[in-house]
Scaffold this active site. Structure first.
Site, PDB file in Angstrom:
ATOM      1  NE  ARG A 136      -4.371   0.073   2.421  1.00 35.93           N
ATOM      2  CZ  ARG A 136      -5.299  -0.887   2.403  1.00 35.93           C
ATOM      3  NH1 ARG A 136      -4.946  -2.134   2.309  1.00 35.93           N
ATOM      4  NH2 ARG A 136      -6.571  -0.564   2.478  1.00 35.93           N
TER       5      ARG A 136
ATOM      6  NE  ARG B 250     -16.307  -2.386   3.222  1.00 37.82           N
ATOM      7  CZ  ARG B 250     -15.118  -2.170   2.701  1.00 37.82           C
ATOM      8  NH1 ARG B 250     -14.719  -2.853   1.642  1.00 37.82           N
ATOM      9  NH2 ARG B 250     -14.329  -1.247   3.210  1.00 37.82           N
TER      10      ARG B 250
ATOM     11  NE  ARG C   8     -13.351  -2.794   7.131  1.00 41.76           N
ATOM     12  CZ  ARG C   8     -12.600  -2.722   6.044  1.00 41.76           C
ATOM     13  NH1 ARG C   8     -12.635  -3.703   5.153  1.00 41.76           N
ATOM     14  NH2 ARG C   8     -11.814  -1.697   5.838  1.00 41.76           N
TER      15      ARG C   8
ATOM     16  NE  ARG D 115     -10.940   2.496   5.020  1.00 43.81           N
ATOM     17  CZ  ARG D 115     -12.082   1.837   4.857  1.00 43.81           C
ATOM     18  NH1 ARG D 115     -13.166   2.210   5.512  1.00 43.81           N
ATOM     19  NH2 ARG D 115     -12.144   0.805   4.074  1.00 43.81           N
TER      20      ARG D 115
END
Ligand code: ADP
Length: 214
Positions: free
Chosen positions: A89, A128, A161, A172
């Site tokens: 990443r 999600r 989450r 993010r």
């Protein structure tokens, strides 16, 4: 068997594709996010060190993630092929991966970049839901489980989450743009990058990946 990586912002569909490719090719998926969450759930030293970075939507320091990755790659099931999801990443992580693969006499064969515009990413992330047991991923609109709030595979109650709220998701995505997106040039210049429009639907993305690997 393929040695490949999925690259793309949070919410671009890496986890969903990883699950399908794993089935198709019978290769292990190495997802550093899942490994980190497992460490947090088990309250390991690594989990305690990583938790606060993840909750804020930041990246876990390279040295911790690289160590975690090294020990996962050393397991027996990775000998003939693997799929990396969420690692590397950063450029230092990509350099570490290069060195590690060179030592093993292996090569990263292809990197798939899933491209999705920011507005859609936020909608995907906040809707999600995940299974805390088998890590299956759902979406309340586009990929609902058969029974609301329940995993199709093991009947566990689905969760949101901690880092999937809107503000943390924005953070993010910004961090992806700053620290991870340089990997696009990194792998493009080596001729191993395949760009895929991540908005065309799960099955068509899968077809494109399969066609490239055929
Ligand atoms: P997503 O791709 O949706 O962001 P992941 O499960 O891959 O979800 O990652 C969740 C979080 O785990 C990241 O926001 C980051 O804090 C941490 N993480 C995962 N992989 C890495 C990595 N390679 N380097 C640093 N942090 C990571």
């Amino acid at each position: 068997m393929p040695k490949i990586m999925l690259l793309g912002p949070p919410g671009s569909g890496k986890g969903t594709q990883a699950r399908v490719i794993k089935e198709d090719f019978g290769i292990p998926v190495i997802a550093t996010g899942d490994l980190l969450r497992k460490n947090i759930a088990e309250r390991t030293a690594l989990g305690r060190a990583a938790g606060s970075y993840m909750e804020a939507g930041g990246l876990v320091p390279d040295y911790l993630v690289v160590d975690l990755f090294v020990s996962r790659l050393a397991e027996d099931d990775t000998k003939s092929g693997w799929l990396l999801d969420g690692f590397p990443r950063t450029v230092p992580q990509a350099d570490a991966l290069d060195k590690l693969l060179e030592e093993r006499g292996e090569k990263l064969e292809r990197v798939f970049l899933l491209e999705v515009p920011k507005g859609l990413l936020i909608r995907r992330i906040t809707g999600r839901r995940v299974c805390p047991v088998c890590n299956s991923v759902y979406h309340i609109d586009s990929m609902p489980p058969k029974e609301p709030g329940i995993c199709d595979f093991d009947g566990a109650a689905l969760i949101t989450r901690d880092d999937d709220d809107e503000e943390t998701a924005e953070n993010r995505i910004d961090i992806y743009n700053e620290l991870t997106s340089p990997l696009v040039d990194y792998y493009e210049s080596r001729g191993v990058l395949t760009k895929i429009d991540g908005t065309i639907g799960t099955e068509r993305v899968e077809q494109k990946i399969r066609a490239t690997l055929a």
